[in-house]
Design an enzyme around this catalytic site. Sequence first.
Site, PDB file in Angstrom:
ATOM      1  N   ASP A   1       0.809  -1.224   0.000  1.00 10.88           N
ATOM      2  CA  ASP A   1       0.000   0.000   0.000  1.00 10.88           C
ATOM      3  C   ASP A   1       0.841   1.274   0.000  1.00 10.88           C
ATOM      4  O   ASP A   1       0.432   2.305   0.533  1.00 10.88           O
ATOM      5  CB  ASP A   1      -0.980   0.022   1.197  1.00 10.88           C
ATOM      6  CG  ASP A   1      -1.862  -1.217   1.225  1.00 10.88           C
ATOM      7  OD1 ASP A   1      -2.193  -1.716   0.134  1.00 10.88           O
ATOM      8  OD2 ASP A   1      -2.212  -1.680   2.331  1.00 10.88           O
TER       9      ASP A   1
ATOM     10  N   LYS B   1       1.862   1.960  -5.127  1.00 10.93           N
ATOM     11  CA  LYS B   1       2.424   1.372  -6.372  1.00 10.93           C
ATOM     12  C   LYS B   1       1.519   1.639  -7.570  1.00 10.93           C
ATOM     13  O   LYS B   1       1.985   1.983  -8.658  1.00 10.93           O
ATOM     14  CB  LYS B   1       2.625  -0.150  -6.204  1.00 10.93           C
ATOM     15  CG  LYS B   1       3.626  -0.520  -5.136  1.00 10.93           C
ATOM     16  CD  LYS B   1       3.683  -2.006  -4.917  1.00 10.93           C
ATOM     17  CE  LYS B   1       2.406  -2.587  -4.329  1.00 10.93           C
ATOM     18  NZ  LYS B   1       2.086  -2.121  -2.955  1.00 10.93           N
TER      19      LYS B   1
ATOM     20  N   GLY C   1      -4.434  -4.562  -3.738  1.00 10.00           N
ATOM     21  CA  GLY C   1      -5.439  -3.541  -4.071  1.00 10.00           C
ATOM     22  C   GLY C   1      -4.714  -2.263  -4.402  1.00 10.00           C
ATOM     23  O   GLY C   1      -4.055  -1.685  -3.543  1.00 10.00           O
ATOM     24  N   HIS C   2      -4.780  -1.831  -5.657  1.00  9.98           N
ATOM     25  CA  HIS C   2      -4.013  -0.681  -6.112  1.00  9.98           C
ATOM     26  C   HIS C   2      -4.952   0.449  -6.521  1.00  9.98           C
ATOM     27  O   HIS C   2      -5.798   0.266  -7.402  1.00  9.98           O
ATOM     28  CB  HIS C   2      -3.115  -1.095  -7.295  1.00  9.98           C
ATOM     29  CG  HIS C   2      -2.094  -2.135  -6.922  1.00  9.98           C
ATOM     30  ND1 HIS C   2      -1.254  -2.733  -7.815  1.00  9.98           N
ATOM     31  CD2 HIS C   2      -1.780  -2.682  -5.719  1.00  9.98           C
ATOM     32  CE1 HIS C   2      -0.466  -3.603  -7.190  1.00  9.98           C
ATOM     33  NE2 HIS C   2      -0.776  -3.594  -5.919  1.00  9.98           N
TER      34      HIS C   2
ATOM     35  N   GLN D   1       2.061  -6.118  -3.127  1.00 10.38           N
ATOM     36  CA  GLN D   1       2.515  -6.148  -1.735  1.00 10.38           C
ATOM     37  C   GLN D   1       3.788  -5.310  -1.537  1.00 10.38           C
ATOM     38  O   GLN D   1       4.080  -4.439  -2.340  1.00 10.38           O
ATOM     39  CB  GLN D   1       2.758  -7.594  -1.269  1.00 10.38           C
ATOM     40  CG  GLN D   1       1.492  -8.357  -0.957  1.00 10.38           C
ATOM     41  CD  GLN D   1       1.039  -9.244  -2.088  1.00 10.38           C
ATOM     42  OE1 GLN D   1       1.822 -10.024  -2.613  1.00 10.38           O
ATOM     43  NE2 GLN D   1      -0.209  -9.141  -2.437  1.00 10.38           N
TER      44      GLN D   1
HETATM   45  P1  GDP Z   1      -0.736   0.197  -3.538  1.00 14.39           P
HETATM   46  O1  GDP Z   1      -1.329  -1.064  -3.049  1.00 14.39           O
HETATM   47  O2  GDP Z   1       0.738   0.275  -3.280  1.00 14.39           O
HETATM   48  O3  GDP Z   1      -1.076   0.503  -4.964  1.00 14.39           O
HETATM   49  O4  GDP Z   1      -1.371   1.376  -2.662  1.00 14.39           O
HETATM   50  P2  GDP Z   1      -2.939   1.527  -2.237  1.00 14.39           P
HETATM   51  O5  GDP Z   1      -3.687   2.051  -3.376  1.00 14.39           O
HETATM   52  O6  GDP Z   1      -3.423   0.307  -1.573  1.00 14.39           O
HETATM   53  O7  GDP Z   1      -2.812   2.606  -1.091  1.00 14.39           O
HETATM   54  C1  GDP Z   1      -2.279   3.862  -1.326  1.00 14.39           C
HETATM   55  C2  GDP Z   1      -3.278   4.937  -0.879  1.00 14.39           C
HETATM   56  O8  GDP Z   1      -2.629   6.199  -0.859  1.00 14.39           O
HETATM   57  C3  GDP Z   1      -4.441   5.095  -1.837  1.00 14.39           C
HETATM   58  O9  GDP Z   1      -5.559   5.548  -1.108  1.00 14.39           O
HETATM   59  C4  GDP Z   1      -3.967   6.189  -2.783  1.00 14.39           C
HETATM   60  O10 GDP Z   1      -5.009   6.897  -3.426  1.00 14.39           O
HETATM   61  C5  GDP Z   1      -3.234   7.072  -1.817  1.00 14.39           C
HETATM   62  N1  GDP Z   1      -2.124   7.827  -2.375  1.00 14.39           N
HETATM   63  C6  GDP Z   1      -1.148   7.450  -3.268  1.00 14.39           C
HETATM   64  N2  GDP Z   1      -0.227   8.425  -3.414  1.00 14.39           N
HETATM   65  C7  GDP Z   1      -0.636   9.442  -2.611  1.00 14.39           C
HETATM   66  C8  GDP Z   1      -0.088  10.723  -2.288  1.00 14.39           C
HETATM   67  O11 GDP Z   1       0.962  11.144  -2.742  1.00 14.39           O
HETATM   68  N3  GDP Z   1      -0.806  11.476  -1.378  1.00 14.39           N
HETATM   69  C9  GDP Z   1      -1.955  11.056  -0.799  1.00 14.39           C
HETATM   70  N4  GDP Z   1      -2.571  11.840   0.068  1.00 14.39           N
HETATM   71  N5  GDP Z   1      -2.477   9.853  -1.086  1.00 14.39           N
HETATM   72  C10 GDP Z   1      -1.827   9.064  -1.958  1.00 14.39           C
HETATM   73  P1  IMO Z   2      -0.842  -4.292  -2.186  1.00 18.02           P
HETATM   74  O1  IMO Z   2      -0.405  -4.840  -3.501  1.00 18.02           O
HETATM   75  C1  IMO Z   2      -0.943  -4.643   2.155  1.00 18.02           C
HETATM   76  C2  IMO Z   2      -0.977  -8.666   3.859  1.00 18.02           C
HETATM   77  C3  IMO Z   2      -2.241  -9.076   4.591  1.00 18.02           C
HETATM   78  C4  IMO Z   2      -1.628  -9.983   5.642  1.00 18.02           C
HETATM   79  C5  IMO Z   2      -0.531 -10.689   4.877  1.00 18.02           C
HETATM   80  C6  IMO Z   2      -0.931 -12.063   4.323  1.00 18.02           C
HETATM   81  O2  IMO Z   2      -2.153  -3.604  -2.209  1.00 18.02           O
HETATM   82  O3  IMO Z   2       0.246  -3.482  -1.564  1.00 18.02           O
HETATM   83  P2  IMO Z   2      -2.487 -12.785   2.301  1.00 18.02           P
HETATM   84  O4  IMO Z   2      -3.943 -12.547   2.056  1.00 18.02           O
HETATM   85  O5  IMO Z   2      -1.591 -12.236   1.270  1.00 18.02           O
HETATM   86  O6  IMO Z   2      -2.172 -14.218   2.612  1.00 18.02           O
HETATM   87  O7  IMO Z   2      -2.184 -11.995   3.668  1.00 18.02           O
HETATM   88  O8  IMO Z   2      -0.187  -9.851   3.798  1.00 18.02           O
HETATM   89  N1  IMO Z   2      -1.169  -8.192   2.450  1.00 18.02           N
HETATM   90  C7  IMO Z   2      -1.118  -6.902   2.106  1.00 18.02           C
HETATM   91  N2  IMO Z   2      -0.962  -5.796   2.836  1.00 18.02           N
HETATM   92  N3  IMO Z   2      -1.015  -4.543   0.824  1.00 18.02           N
HETATM   93  C8  IMO Z   2      -1.135  -5.649   0.070  1.00 18.02           C
HETATM   94  O9  IMO Z   2      -1.098  -5.612  -1.289  1.00 18.02           O
HETATM   95  C9  IMO Z   2      -1.229  -6.902   0.699  1.00 18.02           C
HETATM   96  N4  IMO Z   2      -1.376  -8.173   0.257  1.00 18.02           N
HETATM   97  C10 IMO Z   2      -1.326  -8.955   1.343  1.00 18.02           C
HETATM   98  O10 IMO Z   2      -2.892  -7.974   5.158  1.00 18.02           O
HETATM   99  O11 IMO Z   2      -1.022  -9.220   6.645  1.00 18.02           O
HETATM  100 MG    MG Z   3      -2.835  -1.726  -1.788  1.00 17.37          MG
END
Ligand code: GDP
Ligand code: IMO
Ligand code: MG
Length: 441
Positions: free
Chosen positions: A13, A16, A40-41, A223
């Site tokens: 999170d 990416k 979840g991206h 991840q």
């Molecule tokens: P990922 O799994 O690495 O793609 O990241 P996620 O989407 O799960 O979580 C990143 C969160 O941060 C999301 O709610 C994005 O919309 C938010 N986000 C990404 N870059 C920025 C930033 O520079 N500033 C803020 N405020 N939010 C951001």
């Molecule tokens: P993105 O790509 C954050 C975490 C779960 C748990 C552990 C194992 O959005 O960054 P799993 O279901 O993979 O067996 O769970 O890994 N986890 C993540 N945490 N971002 C993710 O993906 C994750 N994918 C798995 O919360 O701690």
């Molecule tokens: Mg994510």
Amino acid sequence: MPVVVIIGGQWGDEGKGRVVDFHSQYCSVIARYSAGNNAGHTIINEHGKFGLHLVPAGIFRADKACLIGNGVVLDPAKLLEEIAMLTERGVSTARLMISQHAHVIMPWHPIIDRAEERLKGELAIGTTGTGTGPAFHDKVGRVGIRVADLMDREHFEWKLRNTLEYKNRVLTGLYGEEPLEFEPIRRQYLEYGEKMRPYVADTIAYVQDADERGEMILLEGAQGSLLDLDTGTYPYVTSSVPASVAAGGAIGIGLGPTSIQRVVGVYKSYQTRVGNGPMPTEITSGFEMEMLREGLGGAAGTAEYGVTTGRARRVGWFDGVLARYTARLNGVTSVALTRLDSLSALDSIKVCVAYELDGERVHTLPPTLADMSRVTPIFEELPGWNQDVTEARHLGDLPTQARQYVRRIEQILGVPVDMISVGPERHQAIVTRDVFGAVIP
Ligand code: GDP
Ligand code: IMO
Ligand code: MG
């Protein structure tokens, strides 16, 4: 061999999806190479706001090929839902390709995922419950069903009949669950197979040909490296094979390691974690926790709740020890630092520069979980900037203290920060070099 891998340098999170959405403009192929819909991206661009779990974040650029590689495990229902959602919202999936080798999440996988967590009691990992882990178990156990199996009706029926007999023994005997019926699964999965058929391709050959032609290829990690099965905070990790590190990119898409030219490490300006396991710099209460978790300091609508499960993310200060560890683990050549704006309301900001363990200073990931849980972070305190930075597009637009913060992170990582994200939308960023290292004037 212009292949670049974008990985998460923390516990996932990091942003990416947002970084891939931006950098995909420089590439002709964008591919997911590992994990499943546990990822979840979030992407926000001119098409709107999206939470993608399987489809690569390059899908918004109509002229790019988007691949779901051999290293991915996919839940057909979730993938088809995602494709339908994109189509409905005017995003074409015509150039999406799915690897024949990708493994399929079957109905028993989420059941086993949840049952395992229940049985583990205090050892529970806090998984996403998506069945991703059990699907990787089956891959390694050599009883997995692959996308190619769904393409051949007779073969699939034979394989399902035999696998289900074995899985029903496991479900009933080991987990005390109800057995699953053959016929509805047969019908449902053959239907999924037909719907996926137009997208199924030999992605290994495709990416190898593209590489040979010198096309720019971007591999989208899932991840974060601290969740990596081999090198993360085991056992509180994910189960991907290949793993959540850049080296896995080559295996998970079908290229040799020498093809990978650059590795972009995505790091959040602080730290989050979902699920269980140690997090030395965690902030467990107070104003700073609220500020970071609810995303109150920066761009609106970016509170720290999981895209896949909706769980609140644990928050903490930037952990320089672990960040440097993952930068070296991945051979990171440049850093994308996200959510700098989220720190804007803090008077001072802490950065962990070392750990103390039994009176000694430690500078890398402790080898055991027990040690990891016992370390005391040693913090450095930097001044905050108390100013909105979401409109900054050049380094010079940032307040001095914010630039100082970025420079300190650069020093700790020993890698240049080429992208500073100051908001969740595509253009809310300061980008000094493109994804292949070329200076942006
Ligand atoms: P990922 O799994 O690495 O793609 O990241 P996620 O989407 O799960 O979580 C990143 C969160 O941060 C999301 O709610 C994005 O919309 C938010 N986000 C990404 N870059 C920025 C930033 O520079 N500033 C803020 N405020 N939010 C951001
Ligand atoms: P993105 O790509 C954050 C975490 C779960 C748990 C552990 C194992 O959005 O960054 P799993 O279901 O993979 O067996 O769970 O890994 N986890 C993540 N945490 N971002 C993710 O993906 C994750 N994918 C798995 O919360 O701690
Ligand atoms: Mg994510």
